[in-house]
Write a protein that holds these residues in place. Sequence first.
Motif, PDB file in Angstrom:
ATOM      1  N   GLU A 272      -3.721  -4.406  -3.283  1.00  0.00           N
ATOM      2  CA  GLU A 272      -3.497  -4.499  -1.758  1.00  0.00           C
ATOM      3  C   GLU A 272      -4.200  -5.870  -1.434  1.00  0.00           C
ATOM      4  OE1 GLU A 272      -3.165  -0.459  -2.365  1.00  0.00           O
ATOM      5  OE2 GLU A 272      -4.698  -1.486  -2.679  1.00  0.00           O
TER       6      GLU A 272
ATOM      7  N   LEU B 237      -3.587  -3.022   4.855  1.00  0.00           N
ATOM      8  CA  LEU B 237      -2.822  -2.626   3.730  1.00  0.00           C
ATOM      9  C   LEU B 237      -3.490  -1.386   2.842  1.00  0.00           C
ATOM     10  CD1 LEU B 237      -1.269  -6.171   2.652  1.00  0.00           C
ATOM     11  CD2 LEU B 237       0.126  -4.191   3.492  1.00  0.00           C
ATOM     12  N   LYS B 238      -4.634  -1.638   2.799  1.00  0.00           N
ATOM     13  CA  LYS B 238      -5.442  -0.579   1.936  1.00  0.00           C
ATOM     14  C   LYS B 238      -5.397   0.978   2.366  1.00  0.00           C
ATOM     15  CE  LYS B 238      -8.189   0.476  -1.273  1.00  0.00           C
ATOM     16  NZ  LYS B 238      -7.827   0.551  -2.709  1.00  0.00           N
TER      17      LYS B 238
END
Length: 258
Positions: free
Chosen positions: A108, A224-225
């Motif tokens: 990510e 995104l993580k």
Amino acid sequence: MKAAAFLIAALAVAAPWAHADVWGYVDAKGIAHFANEKVDERYELFFRGGTSFDTAQGLPQQEPTPRAVAVPTRSASRLIAFFEVSPAYKQVKHHLREASRAENIDYELLQALIATESGFDAAAVSPKGAIGLMQVMPATAQRYGVSADARVPLERKLADPRTNIRTGTRYLRYLLDLFPGRLELALAAYNAGEGAVIRAGRRIPDFPETRNYVRTVLQLYSMLKPPVPARRERTPARVRMELPGGAIGRGNLPPATD
């Protein structure tokens, strides 16, 4: 996953250590552009954050979902779903997986960095001469064994997605090791050169582009993580910043000379 679900999932993992506004648009070629401020009239707000970064206590496991800003325009909808539908991203994500495993860097993080650097435009060339997806400078590529030969110039080699991602990731790994536990400095060095960070006293140089670049990458990374399961706590590198302004450019500055 539908576009709305993609946005909810992305916002749900945004942690307080990376509070920042996210602005963006997708151009006519399908290339995404991200920033921390409204650079011009094309940019629209799709996430409202705060103004600071601090991971002194690590990433909390459960946090309230940050506020999403409803932007009903077509361009914003395309931006929200960028990673889901982008052909450019789909074409190179296996290279990201390979480089992530090879250099032990979060997938990510690479995803966020490339989104900020080039919007996944493999043909991107910055005014400063940075090339490709990860906007690698030719001089940096030569440090990692990428050089011209009788048939293929260096610039064309760097335009190859696998070569570009592999080279950029190796350089990022070097910077993460050079500034251990200081992700914000590694990112600043990726943008401005490690010499600039060292000359600044191992702090983020006072370059608006670099400061805003770091904010943008960290915010996208946090969005995104995936959340870490409660039983497998992980403490990220500490990041502390109080930064004004927003991302106004992308692409590396020329390598600094110590």
